[in-house]
Design a protein around this motif. Structure first.
Motif, PDB file in Angstrom:
ATOM      1  N   VAL A 246      -1.666  12.644   7.087  1.00 35.97           N
ATOM      2  CA  VAL A 246      -1.413  11.341   6.469  1.00 35.97           C
ATOM      3  C   VAL A 246      -2.553  10.383   6.793  1.00 35.97           C
ATOM      4  O   VAL A 246      -3.374  10.634   7.677  1.00 35.97           O
ATOM      5  N   ARG A 247      -2.582   9.275   6.083  1.00 37.09           N
ATOM      6  CA  ARG A 247      -3.555   8.221   6.341  1.00 37.09           C
ATOM      7  C   ARG A 247      -2.918   7.199   7.276  1.00 37.09           C
ATOM      8  O   ARG A 247      -1.874   6.636   6.953  1.00 37.09           O
ATOM      9  N   PRO A 248      -3.523   6.925   8.434  1.00 33.05           N
ATOM     10  CA  PRO A 248      -2.896   5.997   9.383  1.00 33.05           C
ATOM     11  C   PRO A 248      -3.049   4.547   8.961  1.00 33.05           C
ATOM     12  O   PRO A 248      -3.975   4.189   8.219  1.00 33.05           O
ATOM     13  N   LEU A 249      -2.144   3.706   9.434  1.00 28.37           N
ATOM     14  CA  LEU A 249      -2.280   2.260   9.289  1.00 28.37           C
ATOM     15  C   LEU A 249      -2.990   1.737  10.528  1.00 28.37           C
ATOM     16  O   LEU A 249      -2.419   1.729  11.625  1.00 28.37           O
ATOM     17  N   LEU A 250      -4.233   1.308  10.378  1.00 26.63           N
ATOM     18  CA  LEU A 250      -5.057   0.875  11.501  1.00 26.63           C
ATOM     19  C   LEU A 250      -5.465  -0.583  11.321  1.00 26.63           C
ATOM     20  O   LEU A 250      -5.578  -1.079  10.189  1.00 26.63           O
ATOM     21  N   GLY A 251      -5.718  -1.270  12.458  1.00 23.67           N
ATOM     22  CA  GLY A 251      -6.271  -2.612  12.402  1.00 23.67           C
ATOM     23  C   GLY A 251      -5.433  -3.569  11.591  1.00 23.67           C
ATOM     24  O   GLY A 251      -4.216  -3.698  11.780  1.00 23.67           O
ATOM     25  N   VAL A 252      -6.072  -4.232  10.614  1.00 27.88           N
ATOM     26  CA  VAL A 252      -5.393  -5.254   9.817  1.00 27.88           C
ATOM     27  C   VAL A 252      -4.363  -4.654   8.863  1.00 27.88           C
ATOM     28  O   VAL A 252      -3.491  -5.370   8.355  1.00 27.88           O
ATOM     29  N   GLU A 253      -4.447  -3.363   8.596  1.00 36.48           N
ATOM     30  CA  GLU A 253      -3.490  -2.734   7.674  1.00 36.48           C
ATOM     31  C   GLU A 253      -2.110  -2.528   8.290  1.00 36.48           C
ATOM     32  O   GLU A 253      -1.129  -2.301   7.567  1.00 36.48           O
ATOM     33  N   ALA A 254      -2.022  -2.613   9.595  1.00 40.44           N
ATOM     34  CA  ALA A 254      -0.753  -2.342  10.290  1.00 40.44           C
ATOM     35  C   ALA A 254       0.142  -3.579  10.263  1.00 40.44           C
ATOM     36  O   ALA A 254       0.441  -4.188  11.292  1.00 40.44           O
ATOM     37  N   THR A 255       0.608  -3.957   9.082  1.00 39.77           N
ATOM     38  CA  THR A 255       1.473  -5.118   8.923  1.00 39.77           C
ATOM     39  C   THR A 255       2.939  -4.721   9.025  1.00 39.77           C
ATOM     40  O   THR A 255       3.303  -3.549   8.853  1.00 39.77           O
ATOM     41  N   GLN A 256       3.784  -5.711   9.278  1.00 38.74           N
ATOM     42  CA  GLN A 256       5.209  -5.440   9.390  1.00 38.74           C
ATOM     43  C   GLN A 256       5.787  -4.934   8.073  1.00 38.74           C
ATOM     44  O   GLN A 256       6.602  -4.001   8.056  1.00 38.74           O
ATOM     45  N   SER A 257       5.373  -5.528   6.961  1.00 41.53           N
ATOM     46  CA  SER A 257       5.908  -5.097   5.668  1.00 41.53           C
ATOM     47  C   SER A 257       5.519  -3.654   5.363  1.00 41.53           C
ATOM     48  O   SER A 257       6.343  -2.867   4.868  1.00 41.53           O
ATOM     49  N   ALA A 258       4.267  -3.276   5.670  1.00 46.18           N
ATOM     50  CA  ALA A 258       3.824  -1.906   5.415  1.00 46.18           C
ATOM     51  C   ALA A 258       4.568  -0.919   6.297  1.00 46.18           C
ATOM     52  O   ALA A 258       4.988   0.159   5.850  1.00 46.18           O
ATOM     53  N   VAL A 259       4.773  -1.275   7.573  1.00 47.10           N
ATOM     54  CA  VAL A 259       5.464  -0.394   8.511  1.00 47.10           C
ATOM     55  C   VAL A 259       6.933  -0.240   8.130  1.00 47.10           C
ATOM     56  O   VAL A 259       7.473   0.877   8.075  1.00 47.10           O
ATOM     57  N   VAL A 260       7.609  -1.352   7.854  1.00 49.73           N
ATOM     58  CA  VAL A 260       9.033  -1.308   7.516  1.00 49.73           C
ATOM     59  C   VAL A 260       9.259  -0.509   6.233  1.00 49.73           C
ATOM     60  O   VAL A 260      10.179   0.306   6.143  1.00 49.73           O
ATOM     61  N   SER A 261       8.403  -0.719   5.241  1.00 52.11           N
ATOM     62  CA  SER A 261       8.550   0.000   3.972  1.00 52.11           C
ATOM     63  C   SER A 261       8.381   1.500   4.158  1.00 52.11           C
ATOM     64  O   SER A 261       9.186   2.298   3.649  1.00 52.11           O
ATOM     65  N   ALA A 262       7.354   1.904   4.906  1.00 45.67           N
ATOM     66  CA  ALA A 262       7.095   3.334   5.099  1.00 45.67           C
ATOM     67  C   ALA A 262       8.132   3.982   6.011  1.00 45.67           C
ATOM     68  O   ALA A 262       8.478   5.153   5.836  1.00 45.67           O
ATOM     69  N   ALA A 263       8.627   3.219   6.979  1.00 44.75           N
ATOM     70  CA  ALA A 263       9.573   3.790   7.953  1.00 44.75           C
ATOM     71  C   ALA A 263      10.876   4.225   7.298  1.00 44.75           C
ATOM     72  O   ALA A 263      11.518   5.184   7.759  1.00 44.75           O
ATOM     73  N   GLN A 264      11.280   3.558   6.219  1.00 43.27           N
ATOM     74  CA  GLN A 264      12.567   3.857   5.584  1.00 43.27           C
ATOM     75  C   GLN A 264      12.663   5.311   5.136  1.00 43.27           C
ATOM     76  O   GLN A 264      13.757   5.887   5.128  1.00 43.27           O
ATOM     77  N   ASN A 265      11.533   5.899   4.759  1.00 40.52           N
ATOM     78  CA  ASN A 265      11.550   7.250   4.196  1.00 40.52           C
ATOM     79  C   ASN A 265      10.741   8.244   5.023  1.00 40.52           C
ATOM     80  O   ASN A 265      10.242   9.234   4.501  1.00 40.52           O
ATOM     81  N   SER A 266      10.617   7.985   6.316  1.00 37.13           N
ATOM     82  CA  SER A 266       9.796   8.836   7.173  1.00 37.13           C
ATOM     83  C   SER A 266      10.661   9.715   8.074  1.00 37.13           C
ATOM     84  O   SER A 266      11.719   9.300   8.549  1.00 37.13           O
ATOM     85  N   ASP A 267      10.173  10.937   8.310  1.00 34.03           N
ATOM     86  CA  ASP A 267      10.801  11.849   9.263  1.00 34.03           C
ATOM     87  C   ASP A 267      10.176  11.717  10.651  1.00 34.03           C
ATOM     88  O   ASP A 267      10.762  12.149  11.645  1.00 34.03           O
ATOM     89  N   PHE A 268       8.969  11.138  10.688  1.00 37.05           N
ATOM     90  CA  PHE A 268       8.217  11.033  11.940  1.00 37.05           C
ATOM     91  C   PHE A 268       7.476   9.704  11.918  1.00 37.05           C
ATOM     92  O   PHE A 268       6.750   9.405  10.962  1.00 37.05           O
TER      93      PHE A 268
END
Length: 467
Positions: A307-329
């Motif tokens: 996968v492509r990691p969320l690094l630096g400025v890309e690691a926002t709460q909205s991006a993390v919360v959205s991706a976490a909903q459908n993640s196994d890991f």
């Protein structure tokens, strides 16, 4: 009609349950009256159920869920995985019932500690430890004393916490470095408290693959892997450790190795704060240093999982919360902060636009029951109650995570990078979470520069064992 073979199986199962029930009852009668295993198991489940509601209704003023039914002891024991022992603790100060408008922790020091070792194939082992006032205080401060004793200045490695000058945070009392005892003495004391009498001897004789700890108070933030079992070995040399907040039904044990599943993964590393909030200031003076080791770690983990990691400025709460909903890991390599007075709203993981607090995490709906790894400081800490700790790990569990990897102190950046890359490589190859962490700890411990427990013993698996 049942066939003869099916009838024999049914009768055998019935006899096993009867034998187990009789064995447990007989053992309870043969030990001290202060330790009642059946009552303690039910009480712990009810208290844990009460704690989970505190993410919906702030602290006191909430009654336990109506209709909650605790599991019976016989069902718990018969459903335990093979090659697995369970350590369960209870103290004399645990309340018989809950006053909705009063704190759960009582001020009276405990007069005794009950320790049980359970598995599905052997009789229960029980030890009662009688405590005078000094012993009670030593036991209650044990987790803090271990963190204080393991302090080791290593500025080249960097902290994954907000302030390198604060060696111990979120503790019951401030550390006294002038009187701090050596790690060997404090860890030996921990073994005497937590693996007393025949408990340790039984663990050594039973050839377990893993040990599940169902803790009282803050026992779930103790580095069990580092506890000495003899002059040469520690628990990490013998088995893996899983901290389980309460007793789980057999359906809650994850049984499918990670490498056989089509996993959707989220990896976050070294967020750069570009927008602050009430907990985190924007800019270089916010107390959080950039984590080169965490960034490299996140890149390597993301590469392993494709996968492509969320690094630096890309690691926002909205991006993390959205991706976490459908993640196994879900994987975080970032700064972590614990708070022991307001763990819901002041315990958090650092992201580029501020704090992802425990309360925000608890509101997530993680239907895929993911494995969550927090490679950050203090993620096992928080506010202590009789049946455990409320903080970041509890929040992920409440949100739906099956397994959480958490830390018991401020971890070093580069040492953690090496440990976690080894851990993730083993996990990706199909090894269960707890066994993979144990093996990674053994590898890290075997390196001369990282042999001190501060570098490898601070990580714990919390939740359901990954079988």
């Amino acid at each position: 009609m049942l066939g003869r073979h099916q009838l024999l199986i049914k009768v055998s199962k019935h006899l096993f349950v009867l034998l187990l029930a009789n064995t447990i009852s007989a053992l309870q009668l043969s030990y001290a009256a202060n330790c009642n295993l059946r009552a303690a198991v039910e009480k712990h489940q009810r208290l844990d159920n009460f704690l989970e509601q505190k993410f919906d209704h702030y602290w006191y003023g909430t009654k336990p869920t109506s209709g909650f039914r605790a599991q019976r002891l016989e069902a718990i024991v018969s459903n335990l995985p093979a090659e697995t022992g369970v350590l369960f603790y209870a103290m004399s100060t645990e309340p018989d019932f809950i006053f909705p408008n009063s704190p759960i922790l009582e001020a009276t020091p405990p007069q005794f500690l009950c320790v049980w070792l359970l598995d599905r194939g052997r009789p229960v082992t029980e030890v009662e430890v009688t405590l005078d006032q000094d012993g009670a205080l030593a036991l209650l401060n044990l987790a803090d004393d271990i963190r204080s004793s393991l302090t080791l200045d290593d500025p080249q490695n960097g902290w994954r916490g907000p302030d390198a000058s604060k060696r111990v945070l979120a503790t019951m009392r401030p550390p006294n470095h002038a009187s701090a005892r050596p790690p060997s003495a404090v860890l030996e004391e921990a073994t005497q408290f937590l693996l007393p009498g025949g408990i340790l001897q039984e663990i050594l004789s039973r050839d377990y693959r893993r040990l599940i700890v169902v803790p009282s108070r803050n026992f779930g933030s103790i580095p069990y892997a580092a506890l000495p079992v003899d002059r040469e070995r520690q628990l990490v040399d013998l088995l893996s450790i899983v901290v389980m907040p309460t007793f789980l039904p057999s359906a809650s044990y994850r049984t499918e190795p990670s490498a056989t599943r089509s996993m959707v993964s989220l990896v976050v590393g070294d967020p750069q704060v570009v927008r602050g909030d009430k907990l985190v200031r924007r800019g270089p003076d916010n107390g959080f240093v950039r984590l080169d080791g965490a960034r490299e770690e996140a890149k390597r983990v993301a590469e392993l999982f494709g996968v492509r990691p969320l690094l630096g400025v890309e690691a926002t709460q909205s991006a993390v919360v959205s991706a976490a909903q459908n993640s196994d890991f879900i994987y975080f390599a970032t700064h972590g902060v614990a708070n022991d007075t307001d763990p819901n709203d002041r315990s958090y993981l650092l992201l580029s636009d501020g704090a992802l607090t425990a309360r925000k995490i608890a509101k997530l709906k993680l239907s895929r029951r993911p494995v969550v790894v927090m490679s950050a400081c203090q993620t096992a800490l928080g506010k202590t109650f009789e049946s455990g700790v409320i903080g970041l790990a509890k929040a992920w569990k409440y949100a739906g995570a099956s397994t959480v990897v958490m830390t018991t102190w401020n971890v070093y950046d580069t040492a953690t990078r090496d440990l976690m890359i080894e851990f993730m490589t083993l996990l990706k190859n199909g090894m269960p979470v707890d066994i993979a962490l144990q093996r990674a700890m053994q590898v890290t411990k075997g390196k001369s520069k990282y042999s001190h427990p501060i570098y490898w013993a601070g990580f714990l698996v919390y939740g359901s064992p990954n079988m």
